[in-house]
Design an enzyme around this catalytic site. Structure first.
Site, PDB file in Angstrom:
ATOM      1  N   LYS A   1     101.658  11.072  63.631  1.00 14.95           N
ATOM      2  CA  LYS A   1     101.648   9.988  62.585  1.00 14.95           C
ATOM      3  C   LYS A   1     101.262  10.341  61.250  1.00 14.95           C
ATOM      4  O   LYS A   1     101.782  10.574  60.207  1.00 14.95           O
ATOM      5  CB  LYS A   1     101.025   8.752  62.995  1.00 14.95           C
ATOM      6  CG  LYS A   1     101.159   7.364  62.134  1.00 14.95           C
ATOM      7  CD  LYS A   1     100.551   6.206  62.666  1.00 14.95           C
ATOM      8  CE  LYS A   1     100.400   5.324  61.664  1.00 14.95           C
ATOM      9  NZ  LYS A   1      99.919   3.869  62.292  1.00 14.95           N
TER      10      LYS A   1
ATOM     11  N   HIS B   1      91.924   6.328  99.682  1.00 19.48           N
ATOM     12  CA  HIS B   1      91.170   7.589 100.313  1.00 19.48           C
ATOM     13  C   HIS B   1      90.093   7.962  99.449  1.00 19.48           C
ATOM     14  O   HIS B   1      89.378   8.804  99.682  1.00 19.48           O
ATOM     15  CB  HIS B   1      91.979   8.627 100.755  1.00 19.48           C
ATOM     16  CG  HIS B   1      92.968   8.192 101.752  1.00 19.48           C
ATOM     17  ND1 HIS B   1      92.724   7.999 103.074  1.00 19.48           N
ATOM     18  CD2 HIS B   1      94.289   7.411 101.488  1.00 19.48           C
ATOM     19  CE1 HIS B   1      93.905   7.532 103.727  1.00 19.48           C
ATOM     20  NE2 HIS B   1      94.838   7.157 102.903  1.00 19.48           N
TER      21      HIS B   1
ATOM     22  N   GLY C   1      99.248   4.115  66.339  1.00 19.25           N
ATOM     23  CA  GLY C   1      99.413   4.973  67.607  1.00 19.25           C
ATOM     24  C   GLY C   1      99.827   4.853  68.708  1.00 19.25           C
ATOM     25  O   GLY C   1     100.805   5.346  69.521  1.00 19.25           O
ATOM     26  N   ARG C   2      98.852   3.815  69.397  1.00 12.77           N
ATOM     27  CA  ARG C   2      98.907   3.476  70.796  1.00 12.77           C
ATOM     28  C   ARG C   2     100.208   2.695  70.889  1.00 12.77           C
ATOM     29  O   ARG C   2     100.475   2.292  72.202  1.00 12.77           O
ATOM     30  CB  ARG C   2      97.661   3.191  71.330  1.00 12.77           C
ATOM     31  CG  ARG C   2      96.907   1.920  70.611  1.00 12.77           C
ATOM     32  CD  ARG C   2      95.467   1.687  71.055  1.00 12.77           C
ATOM     33  NE  ARG C   2      94.807   0.609  70.130  1.00 12.77           N
ATOM     34  CZ  ARG C   2      94.420   0.971  68.841  1.00 12.77           C
ATOM     35  NH1 ARG C   2      94.369   1.993  68.382  1.00 12.77           N
ATOM     36  NH2 ARG C   2      93.853   0.084  68.194  1.00 12.77           N
TER      37      ARG C   2
ATOM     38  N   GLU D   1      90.943   1.376  73.424  1.00 10.76           N
ATOM     39  CA  GLU D   1      90.741   1.621  72.037  1.00 10.76           C
ATOM     40  C   GLU D   1      91.231   0.331  71.063  1.00 10.76           C
ATOM     41  O   GLU D   1      90.563  -0.081  70.007  1.00 10.76           O
ATOM     42  CB  GLU D   1      91.801   2.635  71.626  1.00 10.76           C
ATOM     43  CG  GLU D   1      91.174   3.496  70.324  1.00 10.76           C
ATOM     44  CD  GLU D   1      92.386   4.612  70.103  1.00 10.76           C
ATOM     45  OE1 GLU D   1      93.749   4.403  69.923  1.00 10.76           O
ATOM     46  OE2 GLU D   1      91.813   5.713  69.597  1.00 10.76           O
TER      47      GLU D   1
ATOM     48  N   LYS E   1      84.569  12.571  64.949  1.00  6.80           N
ATOM     49  CA  LYS E   1      85.640  13.574  64.332  1.00  6.80           C
ATOM     50  C   LYS E   1      84.995  14.114  63.088  1.00  6.80           C
ATOM     51  O   LYS E   1      85.030  15.477  62.811  1.00  6.80           O
ATOM     52  CB  LYS E   1      86.857  12.702  63.562  1.00  6.80           C
ATOM     53  CG  LYS E   1      88.140  12.547  64.845  1.00  6.80           C
ATOM     54  CD  LYS E   1      89.256  12.154  63.805  1.00  6.80           C
ATOM     55  CE  LYS E   1      90.048  11.166  64.787  1.00  6.80           C
ATOM     56  NZ  LYS E   1      91.172  10.644  63.989  1.00  6.80           N
TER      57      LYS E   1
ATOM     58  N   GLU F   1      93.638  18.548  66.145  1.00  7.19           N
ATOM     59  CA  GLU F   1      93.962  19.359  67.398  1.00  7.19           C
ATOM     60  C   GLU F   1      95.613  19.423  67.478  1.00  7.19           C
ATOM     61  O   GLU F   1      96.067  20.597  67.603  1.00  7.19           O
ATOM     62  CB  GLU F   1      93.622  18.170  68.406  1.00  7.19           C
ATOM     63  CG  GLU F   1      92.292  18.035  68.863  1.00  7.19           C
ATOM     64  CD  GLU F   1      91.737  16.709  68.105  1.00  7.19           C
ATOM     65  OE1 GLU F   1      92.301  16.335  66.955  1.00  7.19           O
ATOM     66  OE2 GLU F   1      91.171  16.167  68.799  1.00  7.19           O
TER      67      GLU F   1
END
Ligand code: G6Q
Length: 552
Positions: A210, A388, A271-272, A357, A517, A216
């Site tokens: 965005k 399990h 973003g999410r 978030e 950050k 990264e």
């Protein structure tokens, strides 16, 4: 209206819920089922072909009525309208929140910042459709004239988790001849392991960011470009192999991606919440644009349900309110997501970001500190594997963990009796969690076997007793397809919103990710330059010194 600022604990409904909790808490779920033969009918909801069974939750009809009163007092209906109509309810970033506009097929215009948001959305959707058609027909050619066979999404957080989860969830709808990959972590291993599977002549990279400033993603994009240019040599070829999804068209151009290969979106897409936007291009590349649109239509149907249905029959509203009930009255600190569908195995990870978030906040809307709990930890994994591993704790541990069990009636891979076995486990687990096993039942089982002494039985009984009374919600649908997945994800988005409104917090910012950050940027400089000023606590300095001493 702007969202109002009001502590939920000051409502009449909250006081009533506190008293009501004292009456409901001691009740065992099996008692509640025994008291009312209609409990399932009364406490389950249908949305199109989806069933939401809330009846195995520690609630009565009165609980839901009171929770709905709480939502009324917190003015949830007005807040829902503010969301859909594009008001700037993301106040700390001064933005509207309009992921719902990305899947709105109704004809009306929607003005945001003096632009018609719906027209802008449709223009980009058309651009995505054209791109997908070219890709799938083989008309989009690489620099040596070969068609593209591999698409790699490079992004992180909201620009990665949603696309990867959906691409995996809809794998049985994938187009032939195209494989989709994901690179997200700045750990070079992520890029290295993906790139070694690929051929630069037939690979197309989608740089999904965005802001187009996320370190990264830019690092991974540069690594991919270097890898590509090592083979292609000529920078001119970049435009045939790199496209971008971003709001920052200037930075995209500087990276060398052609404007016609840039797919825009807008500040009002968080973003999410962005997999419905151009950020979904890797999804559309995998399954084709028509199927991508089916997913949007499923989400739109859930949006309409959320906006138009009375609170008491409204699926995301009740799902959100249940979370308030468990978090704030039962004191539950975690919530498990348990898909009984291997294709949905990444759903818990996606919902972790969406819910944690959004609602992992301590500041109320007026900036004071909350005096009650907000978002619980979201975790989970696909069944039956999770049975399990961690199910032991859900059944017999000391914490109460509300669970969402999610399963399709029909499998996309009907092989032998696998699906019957899978669903037998799905039904059995929620029943076992609810009922438990009493001491009498355990003793009766031992007696029936008749092969143990009384002493041996007495020693084992406490370990084999299950308290039960462990709550779960079951979500079922006919089959996992793009439409249903769209509806399911939109349901969780709206549930997230409902919780934020009740908790009187802002759900659409994420300032909590900034501090780490900032510090990482400073530390990176110190690691690269021995003379950079450094002033850390002894632990951080000690760790950095250890790294510097042993690095090769
Ligand atoms: C999501 C967050 C965050 C964001 C990533 C990637 O809601 O804002 O996860 O999506 O930090 O950001 P860019 O898309 O700007 O690279």
């Amino acid at each position: 209206m702007m969202l109002k600022n009001y502590a939920p604990t000051h409502t009449h409904a909250w006081q009533k819920l506190e008293a009501h909790y004292k009456a409901v808490q001691p009740k065992h779920l099996s008692e509640l089922f025994a008291e009312d033969a209609q409990r399932f009918e009364k406490l389950s909801l249908q949305f199109e072909d989806m069933l939401f069974d809330l009846s195995k939750n520690r609630v009565t009809e009165v609980t839901l009525d009171l929770l709905v009163s709480l939502a009324q007092e917190m003015e949830l209906p007005a807040a829902i309208e503010s969301l859909f109509s594009g008001e700037k309810i993301n106040a700390t970033e001064n933005r509207a929140v309009l992921h719902t506009a990305l899947r709105s097929f109704a004809g009306d215009a929607l003005e945001v910042e003096e632009e018609d948001a719906l027209k802008e959305v449709r223009d980009v959707q058309q651009q995505m459709r054209t791109f997908c058609n070219k890709l799938h027909s083989g008309d989009w050619k690489g620099y040596t004239g070969k068609p593209i066979t591999s698409v790699v999404n490079i992004g992180i957080g909201g620009s990665h988790l949603g696309p990867q989860m959906v691409a995996e969830a809809l794998k049985s709808y994938q187009k032939e001849g195209i494989e989709v990959y994901f690179i997200s972590n700045v750990d070079g291993t992520d890029a290295a392991e993906v790139l070694k599977k690929l051929d630069p002549e037939t690979t197309l990279f989608i740089i999904a960011s965005k802001t187009f400033t996320t370190k990264e993603t830019i690092a991974n994009a540069e690594t991919a470009r270097d890898w590509f240019l090592k083979a292609a040599r000529d920078k001119e070829h970049v435009k045939k192999h790199f496209v971008a999804l971003s709001t920052n068209t200037k930075a995209v151009a500087e990276f060398g991606i052609a404007p016609e290969n840039t797919f825009r979106f807008w500040d009002w897409v968080g973003g999410r919440f962005s997999l419905w936007s151009a950020i979904g291009l890797s999804i559309a590349s995998a399954i084709g644009y028509d199927k991508f649109e089916e997913m949007l239509r499923g989400a739109e149907a859930m949006d309409k349900h959320f906006r138009q249905t009375e609170l008491r029959r409204n699926v995301p509203v009740l799902m959100g309110l249940l979370s308030i009930w468990y978090t704030n009255f039962f004191g539950c600190q975690t919530h498990a997501i348990l898909p009984y569908d291997q294709y949905l195995r990444l759903l818990p990870e996606f919902l972790q970001q969406l819910l944690m978030e959004s609602n992992g906040k301590t500041a109320t809307r007026d900036g004071s500190k909350v005096t009650y709990q907000t978002q619980p930890v979201i975790w989970g994994a696909a069944g039956t594997n999770s049975q399990h591993s961690f199910f032991q704790l859900i059944h017999q541990g000391t914490f109460i963990i509300p669970c969402d069990f999610i399963a399709p009636v029909n499998s996309n891979n009907p092989i032998g009796q696998h699906h019957t076995m899978l669903l037998s486990n799905f039904f059995a687990q929620t029943e076992a969690l609810m009922k438990g096993k009493t001491e009498e039942e355990v003793r009766a089982e031992f007696a029936a076997k008749g092969n143990m002494s009384q002493e041996e039985i007495d020693a084992l009984v406490p370990h084999k007793v299950f308290e039960g009374n462990r709550p779960s919600t079951s979500i079922m649908f006919h089959q996992l397809n793009p439409y249903t997945l769209g509806a399911l994800l939109a349901m969780y988005e709206h549930k997230t919103f409902v919780q934020g409104i009740i908790w009187n917090i802002y759900s659409f910012d994420q300032w909590g990710v900034e501090l780490g950050k900032q510090l990482a940027g400073k530390i990176e400089e110190e690691l690269l330059d021995e003379n950079a000023p450094s002033n850390h606590d002894s632990s951080t300095s000690g760790l950095m010194a250890y790294y510097k001493k042993h690095r090769k």
